[in-house]
Design an enzyme around this catalytic site. Structure first.
Site, mmCIF file in Angstrom:
data_model
loop_
_atom_site.group_PDB
_atom_site.id
_atom_site.type_symbol
_atom_site.label_atom_id
_atom_site.label_comp_id
_atom_site.label_asym_id
_atom_site.label_seq_id
_atom_site.Cartn_x
_atom_site.Cartn_y
_atom_site.Cartn_z
ATOM 1 N N TYR A 22 -12.867 -3.457 -3.026
ATOM 2 C CA TYR A 22 -13.972 -2.992 -3.869
ATOM 3 C C TYR A 22 -15.050 -4.067 -4.096
ATOM 4 O O TYR A 22 -16.231 -3.797 -3.991
ATOM 5 C CB TYR A 22 -13.473 -2.472 -5.232
ATOM 6 C CG TYR A 22 -14.565 -1.822 -6.048
ATOM 7 C CD1 TYR A 22 -15.030 -0.548 -5.726
ATOM 8 C CD2 TYR A 22 -15.160 -2.485 -7.115
ATOM 9 C CE1 TYR A 22 -16.058 0.042 -6.451
ATOM 10 C CE2 TYR A 22 -16.193 -1.908 -7.839
ATOM 11 C CZ TYR A 22 -16.639 -0.646 -7.510
ATOM 12 O OH TYR A 22 -17.664 -0.060 -8.213
ATOM 13 N N ILE A 41 4.930 -4.408 10.066
ATOM 14 C CA ILE A 41 5.221 -3.848 8.750
ATOM 15 C C ILE A 41 4.940 -2.365 8.887
ATOM 16 O O ILE A 41 3.789 -1.942 8.993
ATOM 17 C CB ILE A 41 4.386 -4.510 7.642
ATOM 18 C CG1 ILE A 41 4.812 -5.987 7.501
ATOM 19 C CG2 ILE A 41 4.575 -3.778 6.308
ATOM 20 C CD1 ILE A 41 4.021 -6.781 6.468
ATOM 21 N N THR A 77 0.833 -1.208 0.000
ATOM 22 C CA THR A 77 0.000 0.000 0.000
ATOM 23 C C THR A 77 0.864 1.252 0.000
ATOM 24 O O THR A 77 0.644 2.183 -0.784
ATOM 25 C CB THR A 77 -0.913 0.018 1.241
ATOM 26 O OG1 THR A 77 -1.680 -1.180 1.274
ATOM 27 C CG2 THR A 77 -1.840 1.214 1.219
ATOM 28 N N ARG A 86 -9.374 0.160 4.127
ATOM 29 C CA ARG A 86 -9.002 0.392 2.725
ATOM 30 C C ARG A 86 -9.796 -0.502 1.774
ATOM 31 O O ARG A 86 -10.149 -0.080 0.676
ATOM 32 C CB ARG A 86 -7.511 0.117 2.536
ATOM 33 C CG ARG A 86 -6.599 1.148 3.151
ATOM 34 C CD ARG A 86 -5.799 1.846 2.065
ATOM 35 N NE ARG A 86 -4.794 2.741 2.608
ATOM 36 C CZ ARG A 86 -4.139 3.620 1.878
ATOM 37 N NH1 ARG A 86 -4.388 3.731 0.589
ATOM 38 N NH2 ARG A 86 -3.240 4.406 2.423
ATOM 39 N N LYS A 97 -0.681 -10.031 8.064
ATOM 40 C CA LYS A 97 -0.471 -8.638 8.452
ATOM 41 C C LYS A 97 -1.842 -8.112 8.849
ATOM 42 O O LYS A 97 -2.735 -7.967 8.008
ATOM 43 C CB LYS A 97 0.109 -7.818 7.292
ATOM 44 C CG LYS A 97 0.226 -6.326 7.612
ATOM 45 C CD LYS A 97 0.651 -5.517 6.396
ATOM 46 C CE LYS A 97 0.672 -4.019 6.713
ATOM 47 N NZ LYS A 97 1.011 -3.197 5.525
ATOM 48 N N TYR A 107 -3.146 -10.171 4.228
ATOM 49 C CA TYR A 107 -3.091 -8.756 4.606
ATOM 50 C C TYR A 107 -4.511 -8.247 4.794
ATOM 51 O O TYR A 107 -5.285 -8.165 3.833
ATOM 52 C CB TYR A 107 -2.345 -7.983 3.516
ATOM 53 C CG TYR A 107 -2.226 -6.489 3.699
ATOM 54 C CD1 TYR A 107 -2.483 -5.852 4.908
ATOM 55 C CD2 TYR A 107 -1.826 -5.690 2.621
ATOM 56 C CE1 TYR A 107 -2.371 -4.478 5.051
ATOM 57 C CE2 TYR A 107 -1.694 -4.312 2.754
ATOM 58 C CZ TYR A 107 -1.983 -3.721 3.968
ATOM 59 O OH TYR A 107 -1.869 -2.355 4.106
#
Length: 309
Positions: free
Chosen positions: A107, A203, A44, A138, A161, A133
């Site tokens: 999305y 991270i 990202t 997001r 993550k 992840y």
């Protein structure tokens, strides 16, 4: 396999928006010198959403090349298209990467069954280690602990993550997975708490500019010297929060340019440069002695702008 400080590396760009590979090489060397435990390339923070497929692949390959096998490289290979993610993963199989970081499809808003099948399909098409992840703010979809536990049984899914900010997830996952399954924080502000609860690594966005500090904090946490780790965390807490004063990676690129790590703070549309208001806020913070104390050490003097320190 991965413990401690893992940097979510920015993708440096020229003023015209092209990737700046000269700056990328400098950043990789900076992290090797600073003891960073691993690099995430084109996640990202690396603007994976706006790099072309050709650029995406090239940045990862160049990062591996510049690392000279001195630091593990984790490649961001996630997509909201299962087959696109498989295609990139297979392309990287003999590239020298150590693992893939695969984001929950964005999305599309899949169900938990759809998320499970997505990651299962990718994992069944490669031998590369896969790190899940989860970043629901997001993606619009949340990878729940029960689904993570099911996915952990797939042999090459080695960890997650977790960037939901929900610290209860550590115990909710850790209690039901193999001891080797990695729990990695994806949130700088709660990373130490995450590790104290049993997480293995972070991270980190902030590690782009203070890699040695994040390394030391994580190293203390791994050794269960939490008093020393907390001391560093308190020192960098304000900086961690400022990294998200605007959409990541806008602030981290701005500061990276300011201190001389990269030449420009260019980001790709639809992201735009730091606003005037937040520019003033960050400038005010950078003038504080505490920031200069945090950022400067003998190891990084050759990488920073001499006028800065």
């Amino acid at each position: 396999m991965f413990k401690g400080s893992i940097v979510a590396l920015i993708t440096p760009m020229k003023i015209n928006g092209e990737v700046c590979y000269k700056s990328l090489k400098k950043l990789v060397k900076y992290h090797i010198k600073s003891n960073t435990n691993a690099i995430v390339s084109v996640g990202t923070t690396g603007e994976s959403a706006t790099l072309t497929q050709k650029e995406h692949y090239k940045v990862i390959i160049k990062t591996v090349k510049y690392s000279k096998k001195k630091i593990p490289i984790i490649a961001g290979t996630g997509s909201n298209s299962t087959y696109e993610s498989i295609e990139l993963t297979k392309k990287l199989e003999n590239s020298g990467i150590s693992a893939c970081l695969n984001v929950v499809p964005y999305y599309n808003k899949p169900t938990q069954k759809g998320i499970f099948e997505h990651f299962k399909k990718i994992s069944n098409n490669t031998d590369l280690p896969q790190i899940l992840y989860n970043i629901p703010k997001r993606t619009g979809s949340d990878l729940l602990p029960k689904t993570v536990i099911k996915l952990s049984k797939i042999k090459n899914i080695i960890g997650i993550k977790e960037a939901s900010g929900d610290l209860s997830r550590v115990n909710n996952i850790k209690s039901f997975v193999n001891k080797k399954f990695l729990l990695i924080s994806g949130d700088d502000t709660t990373a130490l708490d995450f590790m104290q609860l049993g997480g293995n690594a972070v991270i980190s966005v902030t590690a782009n500019i203070i890699p040695n500090k994040i390394f030391k904090m994580c190293n203390f946490a791994i050794k269960k010297k939490f008093y020393k780790a907390r001391k560093i965390n308190n020192e960098i807490n304000e900086l961690n929060k400022l990294m998200f004063i605007e959409t990541n990676p806008i602030p981290i690129k701005w500061i990276s340019k300011k201190i001389g790590l990269i030449k420009t703070d260019t980001v790709r549309l639809p992201l735009t440069k730091l606003s005037k208001k937040n520019n003033s806020i960050l400038n005010f913070f950078l003038k504080k002695n505490i920031f200069r104390k945090i950022i400067f050490n003998k190891k990084n003097k050759n990488y920073l702008n001499k006028n800065f320190y």
